[in-house]
Scaffold this motif. Structure first.
Motif, mmCIF file in Angstrom:
data_model
loop_
_atom_site.group_PDB
_atom_site.id
_atom_site.type_symbol
_atom_site.label_atom_id
_atom_site.label_comp_id
_atom_site.label_asym_id
_atom_site.label_seq_id
_atom_site.Cartn_x
_atom_site.Cartn_y
_atom_site.Cartn_z
ATOM 1 N N UNK A 172 0.810 -1.211 0.000
ATOM 2 C CA UNK A 172 0.000 0.000 0.000
ATOM 3 C C UNK A 172 0.849 1.269 0.000
ATOM 4 N N UNK A 173 2.091 1.168 0.471
ATOM 5 C CA UNK A 173 2.992 2.313 0.368
ATOM 6 C C UNK A 173 3.258 2.650 -1.094
ATOM 7 N N UNK A 174 3.298 1.625 -1.950
ATOM 8 C CA UNK A 174 3.493 1.833 -3.380
ATOM 9 C C UNK A 174 2.186 2.211 -4.070
ATOM 10 N N UNK A 175 1.079 1.663 -3.590
ATOM 11 C CA UNK A 175 -0.217 1.864 -4.255
ATOM 12 C C UNK A 175 -1.310 1.962 -3.199
ATOM 13 N N UNK A 176 -1.570 3.154 -2.675
ATOM 14 C CA UNK A 176 -2.530 3.314 -1.572
ATOM 15 C C UNK A 176 -3.946 2.845 -1.899
ATOM 16 N N UNK A 177 -4.299 2.790 -3.182
ATOM 17 C CA UNK A 177 -5.662 2.395 -3.561
ATOM 18 C C UNK A 177 -5.891 0.885 -3.499
ATOM 19 N N UNK A 178 -4.864 0.101 -3.177
ATOM 20 C CA UNK A 178 -5.002 -1.354 -3.267
ATOM 21 C C UNK A 178 -6.202 -1.921 -2.503
ATOM 22 N N UNK A 179 -6.435 -1.527 -1.243
ATOM 23 C CA UNK A 179 -7.612 -2.090 -0.562
ATOM 24 C C UNK A 179 -8.919 -1.789 -1.302
ATOM 25 N N UNK A 180 -9.059 -0.601 -1.842
ATOM 26 C CA UNK A 180 -10.271 -0.247 -2.581
ATOM 27 C C UNK A 180 -10.397 -1.083 -3.850
#
Length: 268
Positions: free
Chosen positions: A43-51
């Motif tokens: 998520x540090x690389x891609x904050x949208x991952x959980x969404x």
């Protein structure tokens, strides 16, 4: 740490597992600190991952409901991970109470977890097999029995085909699966897209190169080609939130931020 009753003996709780990481993204409870730490790094690389992961799970729910409403009550979920947090059998049985599901995964940890979780579900079976070896997958007794009945089957390939490299010839694998399906069957497919977030695609693929499951993000045209032999239902291959949303007005102005493509088709 006290070992929960859904964890098989011998499981290394200090080693992250992709299926449990996915469960964490979904907000589930079948994960451990090692899994959460891996997810935080991603998520540090891609904050949208959980969404994105939750959007993918929402697509699974909507597609299973659609197939169940169309009369399908047998499902083959390949690359299922751990069937928690809205699994196929729970969704399908909301419409088809006698729905049967065979969950298939190549990860022995995910398979062991799944068998414990589904131990009291007689109409759910779990098979350990690899999508890259379709012949072996189709020969597993659980899979063979599901297909032998001759009733339409919902083939679920949700967020799994992007873990198949081009060298493994995904179109050939899909053709083998398609030819094994009974008449009236359907394909549900979602796939990481390379066009929606080109600024993130490279770093995300680089992250997965450091894991046992490298990721191949593909174009919309390539993903649509995976439906060869199937007739796509409306709206075709679209970004995850755009596939038959519960609330069309809630899709938002930038569905491409979900960076995942989805579609459903029936055998033509």
């Amino acid at each position: 740490m006290r070992r929960p009753n859904w964890v098989p003996a011998g499981t290394d709780l200090d080693k992250p597992n992709a299926a449990r990481v996915y469960d964490y993204y979904l907000g589930g409870s079948h994960n451990f600190e090692a899994d959460r730490e891996m997810a935080r790094k991603a998520m540090e690389l891609w904050p949208d991952l959980p969404r994105i992961m939750r959007s993918n799970r929402a697509f699974l729910r909507r597609s299973v409901q659609f197939l169940a409403e169309s009369g399908i009550r047998r499902f083959l979920d390949i690359g299922s991970g751990i069937p928690t947090f809205g699994p196929v059998h729970e969704v399908a049985r909301g419409i088809q109470p006698d729905a049967e599901v065979v969950y298939v995964d190549r990860d022995p940890v995910a398979v062991a977890h799944s068998r414990l979780i589904l131990a009291d579900e007689p109409r759910c079976q779990v098979a350990e097999a690899d999508l890259r070896n379709v012949g072996d997958l189709l020969s597993r007794p659980e899979v063979a029995r599901l297909l032998a009945a001759g009733e339409p089957v919902g083939l679920m390939l949700v967020a799994v085909l992007h873990f198949v490299t081009d060298e493994d010839e995904p179109e050939k694998l899909l053709g083998q699966l398609r030819d094994a399906l009974p008449p009236g069957s359907a394909l549900v497919l979602s796939h990481a897209g390379s066009e929606g977030r080109p600024d993130q695609a490279g770093s995300h693929q680089d992250l997965y190169k450091r894991t046992p499951t490298p990721l191949t993000m593909r174009s919309k045209e390539r993903v649509a080609g995976f439906f060869d032999g199937f007739e796509l239902v409306e709206p075709g291959v679209v970004y995850l939130p755009e596939w038959r949303p519960d609330d069309p007005e809630g899709v938002g102005p930038h569905p491409e931020r979900m960076a995942g493509l989805a579609g459903v088709g029936f055998l033509s």
